[in-house]
Scaffold this motif. Sequence first.
Motif, PDB file in Angstrom:
ATOM      1  N   UNK A 213      25.103  32.038  -3.514  1.00 28.41           N
ATOM      2  CA  UNK A 213      23.795  32.194  -2.870  1.00 28.41           C
ATOM      3  C   UNK A 213      23.632  31.272  -1.665  1.00 28.41           C
ATOM      4  N   UNK A 214      24.672  30.473  -1.354  1.00 33.21           N
ATOM      5  CA  UNK A 214      24.616  29.577  -0.206  1.00 33.21           C
ATOM      6  C   UNK A 214      23.750  28.356  -0.426  1.00 33.21           C
ATOM      7  N   UNK A 215      23.538  27.960  -1.684  1.00 33.58           N
ATOM      8  CA  UNK A 215      22.639  26.846  -1.998  1.00 33.58           C
ATOM      9  C   UNK A 215      23.372  25.555  -2.347  1.00 33.58           C
ATOM     10  N   UNK A 216      24.681  25.583  -2.437  1.00 40.83           N
ATOM     11  CA  UNK A 216      25.425  24.389  -2.842  1.00 40.83           C
ATOM     12  C   UNK A 216      25.553  23.422  -1.664  1.00 40.83           C
ATOM     13  N   UNK A 217      25.646  22.136  -1.994  1.00 39.95           N
ATOM     14  CA  UNK A 217      25.795  21.081  -0.989  1.00 39.95           C
ATOM     15  C   UNK A 217      26.859  20.108  -1.466  1.00 39.95           C
ATOM     16  N   UNK A 218      27.759  19.724  -0.565  1.00 38.92           N
ATOM     17  CA  UNK A 218      28.775  18.731  -0.900  1.00 38.92           C
ATOM     18  C   UNK A 218      29.880  19.293  -1.786  1.00 38.92           C
ATOM     19  N   UNK A 219      30.434  18.426  -2.620  1.00 41.50           N
ATOM     20  CA  UNK A 219      31.580  18.782  -3.447  1.00 41.50           C
ATOM     21  C   UNK A 219      31.217  18.741  -4.936  1.00 41.50           C
ATOM     22  N   UNK A 220      31.846  19.609  -5.716  1.00 43.14           N
ATOM     23  CA  UNK A 220      31.653  19.661  -7.154  1.00 43.14           C
ATOM     24  C   UNK A 220      32.986  19.390  -7.833  1.00 43.14           C
ATOM     25  N   UNK A 221      33.024  18.335  -8.656  1.00 41.64           N
ATOM     26  CA  UNK A 221      34.216  18.034  -9.438  1.00 41.64           C
ATOM     27  C   UNK A 221      33.942  18.348 -10.891  1.00 41.64           C
ATOM     28  N   UNK A 222      34.961  18.868 -11.568  1.00 44.08           N
ATOM     29  CA  UNK A 222      34.826  19.286 -12.964  1.00 44.08           C
ATOM     30  C   UNK A 222      35.616  18.311 -13.834  1.00 44.08           C
ATOM     31  N   UNK A 223      34.924  17.597 -14.691  1.00 39.28           N
ATOM     32  CA  UNK A 223      35.592  16.705 -15.637  1.00 39.28           C
ATOM     33  C   UNK A 223      36.013  17.517 -16.848  1.00 39.28           C
ATOM     34  N   UNK A 224      37.292  17.499 -17.159  1.00 40.50           N
ATOM     35  CA  UNK A 224      37.819  18.292 -18.258  1.00 40.50           C
ATOM     36  C   UNK A 224      37.956  17.415 -19.515  1.00 40.50           C
TER      37      UNK A 224
END
Length: 326
Positions: free
Chosen positions: A315-326
Amino acid sequence: MKAFVVEKVADRAFSCAIQEVPVPECDKDEVVIKTTYSSLNYKDALSSVGNPGVTRKFPHITGIDVAGVVHQTTSDAFAVGEKVLVTGYDLGMNTDGGHAEFVKVPASWVALIPDTITDKEIMTFGTAGLTAALSVNELLDNGVKPEDGEVLVTGATGGVGSLAVSILNKIGFTVVAVSGKEEQIDYLKQIGASEVILRDTFNEDAKKPIMAERYAGVVDTVGGDILANALKYIKYDGVATCCGLTASHELNTNVFPFILRGVRLIGIDSVECKLEKKQAAWDKLAGEFKIATLDSITNEIGLEDIKDTYASMLEGKSVGRYVVKI
């Protein structure tokens, strides 16, 4: 093991959720990585909705980035316990990706994580950081220097754009950012932009076939009219890099910047570029390009948060980076 799996449920219909799936085992010249962190990218979001330009093989585990330790290997190039990462190639596209507790890949895809950076930090960079580093390297390798003038970064609130702004600021450049998100102006200035131009204003102002010289270089992450207009402002002998198409895959431009100012347009591919080039970029990201603003552009999530984050990205709403902790 737990993994985030996308399944095809009908023609052009897909579902995604966390599932229990078997742990992969090594074949010849392969590495199984015990995942510590992965990340989210726009390409992952496209894969989650079955975009055929990204993924055609289902069921499928998303995640075009992965970092962790070698769990099992049949390759002499790596030892059990070494810290490694993979970005690009076919990972997370038609090969199961990094949103799982264990990931199996060809040994030829694997790079070592430098000692001066953590797994989380290198996944904050991820494919986006690698792309940003390759883009900045092209400016530097083609003679663009901080004293030559401002550098323009388009799509600046996205993953690649945010990191490019921060890296360029870190190494001494004055950065002008273009974004469609007025509410993120303060964020962009916080991470290193000296000025922010809103996307509509930028496109509206660039009416002529060529504009007054302003930028020594451009890092473009969106393509389309924004790139076409950015080219008009580049100074003599300047350089633009191009790595994305979120605005458009088409480029409607003219030859004036190229034949009157000697401007160079360089494409950036972080997927299939040689492993040696990737390793050199990772080493820079762990050293000269390592930025103090990583935490301010990082959102840490778990496997259970991936689905909602994909929706935000699409939707174009994300900002910056997303990291996934496993």
